[in-house]
Scaffold this active site. Structure first.
Site, mmCIF file in Angstrom:
data_model
loop_
_atom_site.group_PDB
_atom_site.id
_atom_site.type_symbol
_atom_site.label_atom_id
_atom_site.label_comp_id
_atom_site.label_asym_id
_atom_site.label_seq_id
_atom_site.Cartn_x
_atom_site.Cartn_y
_atom_site.Cartn_z
ATOM 1 N N CYS A 110 0.867 -1.188 0.000
ATOM 2 C CA CYS A 110 0.000 0.000 0.000
ATOM 3 C C CYS A 110 0.898 1.229 0.000
ATOM 4 O O CYS A 110 2.122 1.125 0.132
ATOM 5 C CB CYS A 110 -0.867 -0.001 1.252
ATOM 6 S SG CYS A 110 0.161 0.055 2.731
ATOM 7 N N HIS A 153 3.809 1.687 11.604
ATOM 8 C CA HIS A 153 2.735 1.669 12.599
ATOM 9 C C HIS A 153 2.879 2.769 13.649
ATOM 10 O O HIS A 153 2.040 2.888 14.537
ATOM 11 C CB HIS A 153 2.707 0.325 13.318
ATOM 12 C CG HIS A 153 2.246 -0.793 12.454
ATOM 13 N ND1 HIS A 153 2.966 -1.942 12.261
ATOM 14 C CD2 HIS A 153 1.127 -0.934 11.728
ATOM 15 C CE1 HIS A 153 2.311 -2.738 11.449
ATOM 16 N NE2 HIS A 153 1.200 -2.153 11.101
ATOM 17 N N HIS A 208 -1.692 -4.703 19.265
ATOM 18 C CA HIS A 208 -1.039 -4.355 18.001
ATOM 19 C C HIS A 208 -0.245 -3.040 18.164
ATOM 20 O O HIS A 208 -0.723 -2.114 18.814
ATOM 21 C CB HIS A 208 -2.105 -4.193 16.905
ATOM 22 C CG HIS A 208 -1.531 -4.154 15.530
ATOM 23 N ND1 HIS A 208 -1.012 -3.009 14.984
ATOM 24 C CD2 HIS A 208 -1.375 -5.117 14.599
ATOM 25 C CE1 HIS A 208 -0.575 -3.269 13.763
ATOM 26 N NE2 HIS A 208 -0.784 -4.548 13.505
ATOM 27 N N GLU A 234 0.247 -0.566 16.222
ATOM 28 C CA GLU A 234 -0.456 0.643 15.766
ATOM 29 C C GLU A 234 -1.415 1.148 16.845
ATOM 30 O O GLU A 234 -1.493 2.351 17.120
ATOM 31 C CB GLU A 234 -1.239 0.339 14.483
ATOM 32 C CG GLU A 234 -2.004 1.544 13.987
ATOM 33 C CD GLU A 234 -3.167 1.175 13.083
ATOM 34 O OE1 GLU A 234 -2.996 0.341 12.193
ATOM 35 O OE2 GLU A 234 -4.245 1.749 13.281
ATOM 36 N N CYS A 264 -8.154 2.629 6.727
ATOM 37 C CA CYS A 264 -7.532 3.301 5.577
ATOM 38 C C CYS A 264 -8.082 2.733 4.260
ATOM 39 O O CYS A 264 -8.567 1.606 4.224
ATOM 40 C CB CYS A 264 -6.015 3.177 5.643
ATOM 41 S SG CYS A 264 -5.404 1.640 5.016
ATOM 42 N N ASN A 293 -3.572 -6.819 8.667
ATOM 43 C CA ASN A 293 -4.450 -6.669 7.496
ATOM 44 C C ASN A 293 -4.468 -7.942 6.656
ATOM 45 O O ASN A 293 -5.488 -8.296 6.074
ATOM 46 C CB ASN A 293 -4.096 -5.403 6.699
ATOM 47 C CG ASN A 293 -2.861 -5.548 5.863
ATOM 48 O OD1 ASN A 293 -2.923 -6.081 4.771
ATOM 49 N ND2 ASN A 293 -1.725 -5.081 6.360
HETATM 50 S S1 SF4 Z 1 -2.580 2.463 7.464
HETATM 51 FE FE1 SF4 Z 1 -3.190 1.648 5.465
HETATM 52 S S2 SF4 Z 1 -1.900 2.756 3.964
HETATM 53 FE FE2 SF4 Z 1 -0.983 3.015 6.012
HETATM 54 S S3 SF4 Z 1 0.525 1.374 6.205
HETATM 55 FE FE3 SF4 Z 1 -1.366 0.629 7.153
HETATM 56 S S4 SF4 Z 1 -2.422 -0.469 5.489
HETATM 57 FE FE4 SF4 Z 1 -0.858 0.836 4.544
#
Ligand code: SF4
Length: 281
Positions: free
Chosen positions: A12, A73, A124, A126, A193, A223
């Site tokens: 991405c 992240h 996670h 993130e 996203c 993901n």
């Molecule tokens: S938030 Fe979306 S665009 Fe950004 S790294 Fe993660 S999957 Fe990729």
């Protein structure tokens, strides 16, 4: 065997950007380039970067000098940037702008006095980075029952909801709708996203058109794991692999059409190896 590759499989925007920043840093600085945590959730790419001299560390205390790259992240709090600068390190921030956006949205909800809920996995990186930047008490959960039990502690339920960027839209919207039924006020930021949404929508369609789906990507990639779960919900055999070497021929005996999709952190060369291997079967 016919192989159908999803249009939006693989890197991405955020991952592409992070990998480019890390490669550029490795080219520019001959030594002392560090990534704070794995740059992205793909062991093969992290391994390639290590060969180029990008050393993975888990904390700033492991770095004496040189360059530190913040992973896609994000880092655990804004304090990490201050600490890196105090140490005199050169900072390259590869945090994906979508993650930065989720951090800002969470901070806004906290400062506006909402009880904040983040739909996602609390372990996670993130999620930890969003919590660390927003401060305040944020409940992270993927279970409406847990969210409900938490909200029952508050007489006036003014809640703010955000999502982990890689969450499935289905789960996020289900929880939002259920919260609307029990809360006085609900403010929602859709922080999933677009790269995640595109891949999930395509995986859903792909799973209905083929006899089996191969999902390529890191076993530690949220993901990629979500893509596998979406395909599984359509009752086709689904194989989550990291590389072509893991494929077993007997998975596809009698099949004529197989689908391939890949998470946002899976490089193109690994996807192509998988497609070529499957085409030979
Ligand atoms: S938030 Fe979306 S665009 Fe950004 S790294 Fe993660 S999957 Fe990729």
């Amino acid at each position: 065997m016919e192989v159908v590759l999803a249009e939006h499989a693989g890197f991405c925007f955020g991952v592409k950007r992070a990998v480019k920043l890390a490669n550029d840093a490795a080219d520019q600085y001959s030594e002392g380039v560090h990534s704070l945590g794995p740059l992205i959730h793909n062991p093969q790419v992290v391994g390639q970067l290590a060969k180029k001299g990008v050393k993975r560390v888990e904390s700033l205390s492991e770095i004496k000098d040189g360059v530190v790259i913040f992973r896609s992240h994000g880092v655990s709090s804004s304090q990490v940037l201050d600490d890196a600068e105090t140490k005199g390190l050169k900072v390259i921030d590869a945090t994906c702008p979508f993650v930065t956006n989720a951090q800002k949205n969470a901070l806004q909800l906290v400062s506006e006095g909402y009880q904040v809920i983040m739909v996602g996995d609390r372990n996670h990186p993130e999620t930890k980075s969003v919590l660390g930047h927003a401060g305040g008490e944020i409940l992270v959960s993927e279970s409406f029952e847990e969210i409900k039990a938490h909200l029952n502690k508050f007489p006036k339920k003014r809640i703010g909801i955000i999502s982990q960027t890689t969450q499935t839209y289905r789960k996020f919207s289900e929880i939002v709708v259920k919260c609307l039924e029990i809360c006085e006020e609900v403010k929602v930021f859709n922080t999933i996203c677009y790269a995640t949404e595109d891949r999930q929508t395509e995986a859903e369609i792909l799973a209905t058109q083929v006899e089996s789906v191969v999902v390529v990507g890191g076993k530690n990639s949220a993901n990629t794991t979500h893509l596998a779960k979406i395909c599984e919900s359509h009752n086709v055999p689904v194989y989550h692999i990291e590389t072509a070497e893991e494929i077993k021929k007997d998975w596809f005996v009698g099949f004529e059409k197989v689908g391939v999709t890949a998470g946002a952190s899976t490089p193109d060369w690994i996807i192509q190896e998988v497609v070529q291997y499957l085409e030979q079967l």
